[in-house]
Write a protein that holds these residues in place. Structure first.
Motif: not given
Length: 101
Positions: A21-28, A75-80, A82-84
């Motif tokens: 279910v996270l696929k589209e959010r992660i790709v975005k 680093d930026a991707i990991f921070c984002a 973490k919210e999920e």
């Protein structure tokens, strides 16, 4: 003897494993950081959120996404990501690599 110059540069390989279910959010998210490419695979396994069997498309399934980026972008991707983490089964890890891309 001449010294061979390899066409590689330091980079970071990120591996993200999470619910389909996270696929589209992660790709975005990846595209928002101008990631040049990524690979997505259906995976199965077991962890803190139970078994993920991948036996019915889209139900109780996980994906694995891999991409190569700079350390700063990782680093930026990991921070984002973490919210999920509290809302969905999600794990991410990274390795320092040398790559040409």
């Amino acid at each position: 003897m001449t010294k061979l110059t390899l066409p590689v540069q330091p980079a970071v390989l990120i591996t993200i494993i999470g619910e389909t279910v996270l696929k589209e959010r992660i790709v975005k998210l990846l595209k928002s950081y101008d990631v040049s490419g990524y690979t997505i695979s259906q995976v199965q396994g077991e962890g803190g959120h139970g078994k993920r069997l991948a036996d019915m498309a889209g139900y109780n399934t996980n994906i694995e996404i891999k991409t190569i980026v700079s350390l700063e972008v990782s680093d930026a991707i990991f921070c984002a990501l973490k919210e999920e983490q509290g809302k969905h089964a999600l794990i991410a890890f990274r390795h320092n690599v040398e790559a040409f891309y």
